[in-house]
Write a protein that holds these residues in place. Structure first.
Motif, mmCIF file in Angstrom:
data_model
loop_
_atom_site.group_PDB
_atom_site.id
_atom_site.type_symbol
_atom_site.label_atom_id
_atom_site.label_comp_id
_atom_site.label_asym_id
_atom_site.label_seq_id
_atom_site.Cartn_x
_atom_site.Cartn_y
_atom_site.Cartn_z
ATOM 1 N N LYS A 174 19.112 71.606 14.803
ATOM 2 C CA LYS A 174 19.481 70.423 15.579
ATOM 3 C C LYS A 174 20.750 69.791 15.045
ATOM 4 C CE LYS A 174 17.748 65.948 17.147
ATOM 5 N NZ LYS A 174 16.606 64.979 17.104
ATOM 6 N N LYS A 175 20.845 69.670 13.734
ATOM 7 C CA LYS A 175 22.038 69.086 13.101
ATOM 8 C C LYS A 175 23.274 69.931 13.405
ATOM 9 C CE LYS A 175 23.962 68.115 8.518
ATOM 10 N NZ LYS A 175 24.555 66.832 8.903
ATOM 11 N N ARG A 205 28.942 76.792 17.088
ATOM 12 C CA ARG A 205 28.248 76.461 15.839
ATOM 13 C C ARG A 205 28.844 77.298 14.702
ATOM 14 N NH1 ARG A 205 24.068 76.557 19.674
ATOM 15 N NH2 ARG A 205 23.712 78.772 19.265
ATOM 16 N N ASN A 219 23.733 71.864 15.981
ATOM 17 C CA ASN A 219 24.083 71.687 17.388
ATOM 18 C C ASN A 219 24.858 70.389 17.615
ATOM 19 O OD1 ASN A 219 23.525 73.792 19.117
ATOM 20 N ND2 ASN A 219 21.356 73.260 19.332
ATOM 21 N N GLU A 220 24.475 69.345 16.900
ATOM 22 C CA GLU A 220 25.116 68.051 17.076
ATOM 23 C C GLU A 220 26.499 68.001 16.437
ATOM 24 O OE1 GLU A 220 22.319 65.424 15.350
ATOM 25 O OE2 GLU A 220 20.951 65.419 17.089
ATOM 26 N N ASP A 221 26.614 68.522 15.216
ATOM 27 C CA ASP A 221 27.871 68.415 14.469
ATOM 28 C C ASP A 221 28.810 69.587 14.721
ATOM 29 O OD1 ASP A 221 26.699 66.168 13.473
ATOM 30 O OD2 ASP A 221 26.224 67.011 11.502
#
Length: 479
Positions: free
Chosen positions: A234-235, A138, A237-239
């Protein structure tokens, strides 16, 4: 002529100059004590002969800050050594020691009440650090803008947000006068100081794609850590990466004790000016300091400030007319008129200094903008008024003529070392120096409020009080 006695008749000298002689000392313990006392008295006599001003610091006589402050008279105590371990016993900028002038109360320093920096993090914080400092999935990218102290505040908050999101922080991107992070701050020192708190990356990995979209409007003011985590974790973690801009005053000032300490660690330890900037600032500060105690006056002479507040410029009717016309052409400014909180002009600053007891021969350093016309009232009242342009030697300031952030950094270094500081407006410079002067020993600070002279002021739980302005008690404690 009397023939001099042979050195052989003096066993003491034989012992000193002949290493083959037995190591048994011919001096008695009382002789060593007498020699030591004589040496100390000689040093004191030499010092008082060359410097009529007495150094006085309200801290422990054996504190690392005191030793570093005295050593900074002769050299930079934070000289670059990338192999040396980072210590929190000495801040990133060590000011020159203040002086006590007999018979002049104006130069007296406030009672620091025994407060000293203390940044001891909890066991829970240190345990979480093991995972956070090794994070490589991250990445947080922040774009900061504004003047030097706005940039500083946003970088401090960026470190806190990176910690909250358990992300690596990419070196902040600066928008402004064209200066890069490495031109203003010491990158390696920044990284080393924070290596126990977060991971600092020089750039995004090539495998990470980033969308340079602005999230400024999506972050309200004074948001708590749980809002930051709920909104972005969350964003992220995803991106794998996240870009934030417009961080000024977005993070809450009431944080956990560990995060408050981390803010102080960033502001007072990690953010160290780059060596060329630091060296020049220290040289100019020494040129002021060597002549005796001095007061630094920060004049806020920004056009934008006058337009926003509608305050008189103090520069004459022609300038007031220009500001009035610009306000009339911008309806959003006409609704705001804060004459109750106007910056002091040079004449008002001179009056405040005189009311505070400053002698007419006090040496005054002008920080901030202002030509001869703007500072004329101060020069009329005080005979020794100087600026960095007057103190700098040929070519020293030439590389930074169009770099306002670096010129402000030089003023900041000189103002931090001043025996007394007077801000003309409660802006970013004033608040930054209030906190920094408190952190390095509660140095005298003059304001319109005669009750406050730089003594410890607890932050309390007020929402508008930042810990890097009021470091007591979260970042400073008593013995």
């Amino acid at each position: 002529m009397v023939k001099p006695k042979s050195i052989k008749n003096h066993p003491q000298f034989v012992l000193l100059f002949n290493p083959k002689t037995p190591q048994k000392s011919p001096f008695t313990p009382s002789t060593y004590i007498l020699l030591s006392i004589t040496l100390v008295l000689a040093l004191i006599l030499c010092y008082t002969t060359i410097n009529p001003f007495v150094i006085k610091i309200h801290t422990s006589p054996h504190s690392p800050l005191l030793l570093a402050s005295i050593s900074s008279i002769y050299q930079d105590p934070n000289a670059d050594d990338n192999n040396s371990p980072v210590t929190l016993s000495v801040p990133s900028i060590v000011p020159l020691p203040p002086r006590l002038v007999a018979g002049t109360e104006f130069w007296d320093q406030p009672d620091g009440e025994g407060y000293h920096p203390c940044l001891e993090f909890s066991l829970k914080y240190r345990r979480r650090s093991v995972k956070i400092v090794n994070e490589k999935k991250r990445f947080l990218v922040v774009v900061v803008s504004g003047g030097l102290l706005q940039i500083r505040n946003q970088i401090v908050d960026a470190v806190i947000i990176a910690r909250i999101l358990e992300a690596s922080l990419v070196l902040p991107v600066l928008k402004g006068d064209g200066s890069e992070f490495s031109e203003i701050f010491d990158v390696e020192h920044f990284r080393k100081t924070l290596k126990a708190d977060i991971r600092v990356a020089s750039s995004l990995p090539s495998t990470r794609l980033v969308s340079w979209q602005s999230l400024e409007n999506q972050i309200p003011h004074n948001v708590p850590p749980f809002w930051i985590r709920a909104r972005f974790f969350k964003k992220l973690n995803e991106d794998g990466s996240l870009v934030l801009t417009g961080l000024d005053s977005k993070l809450s000032k009431n944080l956990s004790p560990d995060l408050q300490k981390l803010k102080c660690k960033v502001a007072f330890h990690a953010l160290k000016f780059a060596k060329p900037v630091r060296d020049l600032g220290n040289r100019i500060a020494r040129r002021m300091w060597i002549e005796g105690p001095y007061v630094a006056v920060h004049l806020s002479l920004e056009k934008e400030l006058w337009v926003r507040t509608g305050c008189p410029t103090g520069l004459g009717p022609e300038y007031d007319v220009i500001i009035s016309e610009e306000r009339e052409s911008s309806p959003e400014f006409l609704a705001t008129n804060s004459n109750t909180n106007c910056p002091l002009n040079a004449l008002e600053a001179a009056r405040l200094l005189k009311e505070s007891g400053a002698p007419a021969n006090a040496r005054v350093y002008i920080a901030g903008g202002g030509g001869d016309g703007a500072i004329l009232p101060l020069k009329t009242e005080f005979e020794n008024v100087v600026t960095k342009d007057m103190l700098a030697r040929d070519g020293e300031l030439a590389p930074y003529r169009n770099r306002t952030t670096i010129l402000t950094a030089i003023d900041y270094v000189v103002s931090l070392s001043s025996d007394v500081f007077l801000p003309s407006y409660n802006g970013h410079m004033a608040r930054a120096l209030q906190g920094h002067r408190a952190y390095v020993g509660h140095r005298k600070y003059v304001t319109m409020s005669m009750d406050f002279k730089g003594q410890p002021q607890p932050r309390g739980k007020r929402r508008d009080r930042d810990v890097i302005v009021y470091p007591v008690p979260e970042c400073m404690c008593k013995h």
